[in-house]
Design an enzyme around this catalytic site. Sequence first.
Site: not given
Ligand code: ASP
Length: 310
Positions: A177, A207-208, A229, A231
Amino acid sequence: MNNKFSIAIHGGAGTLVKGMMTPELEARYKNDLQTAMNAGYAVLEQGQSAVEAVEAAVVVLENSPLFNAGKGAVFTATGTHEMDASIMDGKSLNAGAVSLITGIKNPVSLARDVMEKSEHVFLAGDGAHEFAKGLNYKFEDASYFYDEFRHNQWLEIRDTDSFQLDHSTKKDSKFGTVGAVACDKDGNIAAATSTGGMTNKKWGRVGDSPMVGAGNYANNKTCAISCTGSGEFFIRGVVAYDVACLMEHKGMSLDEAANEVIHKRILEIGGDGGLIAVDSKGNISMPFNTEGMYRASKNSNGEVEVSIYG
Ligand code: ASP
């Protein structure tokens, strides 16, 4: 007028599987991080807003095939790409977010349009595509997002029930991300985050990253945050807003609050990853509890960092 302005960006927490990182690849990652950082910094230097700066930086990262956002977005269980993005203006607390987006080259710009050109905060899927069509967005066909490496990642697990974070060829913990946070010359701050989510994700998993307060948040009173991270844990920990709360209600500094959340609170519930943060004085914090985090930062005092590992 603020005496210090600054920008920080990330291209995901975690590291590649051992043996996959070559000096050439590392140089490419650093080059693209630096290009994105400089794009955002130039906007700030010209006296434009933090919102402009974070969008400019994230657009560069979305256009790079190296990161799991925009062009480099990972494949879903059905072999498509579903992207999420968000942006928040710490001065007005306006925010815009999109999720389950297909075909849009720069989801962060669509999120900004949701913030500035709609009555809403969060648009998803077909409705978000309709909104984009109304603004004459060009839709790229699937070949724009095709990448052999990503496709191979997906082929390895497509017939299983598992989903995977970015860049794995075997299980590892590289999140791809992207995000940016900035403090402009007027002391206004903003945050933006963009992602392709997880390889082989299904059921419209979100995700987050597009969620206000979880993966992205900005408030001039406290901080601007972009997370990366696992998510699911970052949503449950309401991570970005938790950092702001520790500053507002416990009087912690930016660095103290960011470290408390990443090295204690999110770990306690099993989450791994990191975040980038700025406050309205231009201070920067970039903690992570993984082996590394693809990151870069620059402030008007001339301090620059471009790093991957701890
Ligand atoms: N936080 C992102 C998600 O869960 C993943 C990432 O940080 O690459 O979609």
